[in-house]
Design a protein around this motif. Sequence first.
Motif, PDB file in Angstrom:
ATOM      1  N   LEU A 135     106.281  46.155 -10.694  1.00 53.49           N
ATOM      2  CA  LEU A 135     106.251  46.702 -12.047  1.00 53.49           C
ATOM      3  C   LEU A 135     106.648  48.168 -12.063  1.00 53.49           C
ATOM      4  CD1 LEU A 135     102.972  45.026 -13.374  1.00 53.49           C
ATOM      5  CD2 LEU A 135     105.329  44.220 -13.550  1.00 53.49           C
ATOM      6  N   SER A 136     106.195  48.935 -11.062  1.00 53.97           N
ATOM      7  CA  SER A 136     106.588  50.340 -10.980  1.00 53.97           C
ATOM      8  C   SER A 136     108.103  50.486 -10.885  1.00 53.97           C
ATOM      9  CB  SER A 136     105.933  51.002  -9.758  1.00 53.97           C
ATOM     10  OG  SER A 136     104.543  51.089  -9.902  1.00 53.97           O
ATOM     11  N   SER A 137     108.712  49.661 -10.028  1.00 56.65           N
ATOM     12  CA  SER A 137     110.158  49.736  -9.836  1.00 56.65           C
ATOM     13  C   SER A 137     110.913  49.312 -11.089  1.00 56.65           C
ATOM     14  CB  SER A 137     110.550  48.852  -8.651  1.00 56.65           C
ATOM     15  OG  SER A 137     111.934  48.896  -8.417  1.00 56.65           O
ATOM     16  N   VAL A 138     110.475  48.221 -11.718  1.00 61.80           N
ATOM     17  CA  VAL A 138     111.137  47.733 -12.929  1.00 61.80           C
ATOM     18  C   VAL A 138     111.039  48.761 -14.047  1.00 61.80           C
ATOM     19  CG1 VAL A 138     111.026  45.996 -14.753  1.00 61.80           C
ATOM     20  CG2 VAL A 138     110.887  45.297 -12.369  1.00 61.80           C
ATOM     21  N   MET A 139     109.872  49.369 -14.202  1.00 57.98           N
ATOM     22  CA  MET A 139     109.698  50.369 -15.254  1.00 57.98           C
ATOM     23  C   MET A 139     110.553  51.611 -14.980  1.00 57.98           C
ATOM     24  SD  MET A 139     107.735  49.213 -17.627  1.00 57.98           S
ATOM     25  CE  MET A 139     107.225  50.700 -18.479  1.00 57.98           C
ATOM     26  N   THR A 146     116.462  50.186 -21.245  1.00 56.17           N
ATOM     27  CA  THR A 146     116.331  48.969 -22.064  1.00 56.17           C
ATOM     28  C   THR A 146     115.068  48.935 -22.904  1.00 56.17           C
ATOM     29  OG1 THR A 146     115.159  47.681 -20.371  1.00 56.17           O
ATOM     30  CG2 THR A 146     117.575  47.697 -20.268  1.00 56.17           C
ATOM     31  N   GLY A 147     114.238  49.985 -22.838  1.00 59.31           N
ATOM     32  CA  GLY A 147     112.988  49.961 -23.593  1.00 59.31           C
ATOM     33  C   GLY A 147     111.949  49.031 -22.976  1.00 59.31           C
ATOM     34  N   MET A 148     112.063  48.790 -21.672  1.00 59.53           N
ATOM     35  CA  MET A 148     111.107  47.922 -20.983  1.00 59.53           C
ATOM     36  C   MET A 148     109.692  48.454 -21.160  1.00 59.53           C
ATOM     37  SD  MET A 148     110.532  45.248 -19.138  1.00 59.53           S
ATOM     38  CE  MET A 148     112.182  44.773 -18.581  1.00 59.53           C
ATOM     39  N   THR A 149     108.760  47.550 -21.394  1.00 59.54           N
ATOM     40  CA  THR A 149     107.353  47.913 -21.480  1.00 59.54           C
ATOM     41  C   THR A 149     106.603  47.315 -20.300  1.00 59.54           C
ATOM     42  OG1 THR A 149     106.681  45.961 -22.764  1.00 59.54           O
ATOM     43  CG2 THR A 149     107.490  47.877 -23.997  1.00 59.54           C
ATOM     44  N   TYR A 150     105.452  47.889 -20.003  1.00 60.01           N
ATOM     45  CA  TYR A 150     104.652  47.404 -18.887  1.00 60.01           C
ATOM     46  C   TYR A 150     104.230  45.954 -19.122  1.00 60.01           C
ATOM     47  CZ  TYR A 150     100.837  47.293 -15.471  1.00 60.01           C
ATOM     48  OH  TYR A 150     100.014  46.970 -14.429  1.00 60.01           O
ATOM     49  N   TRP A 151     103.877  45.611 -20.350  1.00 58.56           N
ATOM     50  CA  TRP A 151     103.449  44.248 -20.664  1.00 58.56           C
ATOM     51  C   TRP A 151     104.591  43.262 -20.438  1.00 58.56           C
ATOM     52  CZ3 TRP A 151     104.849  40.376 -24.102  1.00 58.56           C
ATOM     53  CH2 TRP A 151     103.937  39.323 -24.243  1.00 58.56           C
ATOM     54  N   GLN A 154     105.173  42.694 -16.787  1.00 60.33           N
ATOM     55  CA  GLN A 154     104.178  41.765 -16.253  1.00 60.33           C
ATOM     56  C   GLN A 154     104.566  40.311 -16.531  1.00 60.33           C
ATOM     57  OE1 GLN A 154     100.617  43.387 -18.226  1.00 60.33           O
ATOM     58  NE2 GLN A 154      99.691  43.537 -16.191  1.00 60.33           N
ATOM     59  N   GLN A 155     104.959  40.057 -17.777  1.00 63.48           N
ATOM     60  CA  GLN A 155     105.330  38.699 -18.162  1.00 63.48           C
ATOM     61  C   GLN A 155     106.551  38.218 -17.375  1.00 63.48           C
ATOM     62  OE1 GLN A 155     103.344  36.902 -20.325  1.00 63.48           O
ATOM     63  NE2 GLN A 155     102.103  38.742 -20.032  1.00 63.48           N
ATOM     64  N   LEU A 156     107.497  39.117 -17.132  1.00 56.89           N
ATOM     65  CA  LEU A 156     108.678  38.761 -16.346  1.00 56.89           C
ATOM     66  C   LEU A 156     108.294  38.382 -14.920  1.00 56.89           C
ATOM     67  CD1 LEU A 156     111.242  41.473 -17.482  1.00 56.89           C
ATOM     68  CD2 LEU A 156     111.573  39.004 -17.665  1.00 56.89           C
ATOM     69  N   TRP A 157     107.408  39.195 -14.330  1.00 55.67           N
ATOM     70  CA  TRP A 157     106.971  38.901 -12.961  1.00 55.67           C
ATOM     71  C   TRP A 157     106.377  37.495 -12.894  1.00 55.67           C
ATOM     72  CZ3 TRP A 157     102.569  37.389 -10.491  1.00 55.67           C
ATOM     73  CH2 TRP A 157     102.549  37.510  -9.097  1.00 55.67           C
ATOM     74  N   TRP A 158     105.543  37.159 -13.855  1.00 54.73           N
ATOM     75  CA  TRP A 158     104.911  35.849 -13.854  1.00 54.73           C
ATOM     76  C   TRP A 158     105.939  34.745 -14.065  1.00 54.73           C
ATOM     77  CZ3 TRP A 158     100.784  33.299 -12.459  1.00 54.73           C
ATOM     78  CH2 TRP A 158     100.563  32.029 -12.987  1.00 54.73           C
ATOM     79  N   ARG A 159     106.848  34.926 -15.026  1.00 57.12           N
ATOM     80  CA  ARG A 159     107.777  33.847 -15.351  1.00 57.12           C
ATOM     81  C   ARG A 159     108.768  33.603 -14.222  1.00 57.12           C
ATOM     82  NH1 ARG A 159     112.480  32.174 -18.112  1.00 57.12           N
ATOM     83  NH2 ARG A 159     113.307  34.229 -18.559  1.00 57.12           N
TER      84      ARG A 159
END
Length: 228
Positions: A135-139, A146-151, A154-159
Amino acid sequence: MHASGASLLAKQLQSLGIPMPGQSIPAHMHDPEGFFEWDEVVDLQERLLIDLDRWWPSRTGFLPLPTNWLRHPATQNARDHLKDLLRNQVSFGQKLWLINDPRSSVLLPLWRDICEQLDISLQLILTVRNPEDVLSSVMESNERLTGMTYWRAQQLWWRFNSSVLASLPSKSEPELLVVHYESWFDNPIDQARFLVSELGLPKPDLKRLKSVQEAVQRQHAHASSLRA
């Protein structure tokens, strides 16, 4: 999932003797070591996710793929182009080769269809990494762009990870191999030997093992901490 160490895994598999076809995406500031991804495959899969309104960094990127997405015209177009790429690769007579792209995690049903049609055996290798570091790297690389949010991250990691597990078929296919990103930093030689054993590769010589060890950059072991 993106930022989980797939590029490092692909680099190590190449060092162990598995070729990667096509032109690789060049390195940039967020991945100075390089991506080790076939550019044409990435372009096709990125375009498909955009056409399905599931481009992974977007506001809808974490949602399940649309119902009947395999029958969507965009999927059919991607299928035809991917089949051409793989058919050409098969014609070279190479028995074992590597394709690396995190987007494949959510598009595995398409890959299964194509591989079945072309009579290609598919071995899945899933690389997982501490979610906090992912999540740190993605953010860091996508928040401003892209306006990525922490939430959403998280959802991307799970999916992305759960999609691979959900795609597993019957026992007729070789078992999924799981590689832990952190293990490269604990003992890269043991990790390499595990892959050699599981994939039935020739025993690596000292030169290959040295390449494996040199590929591990200690500064990449953990991402910077997330802001509160």
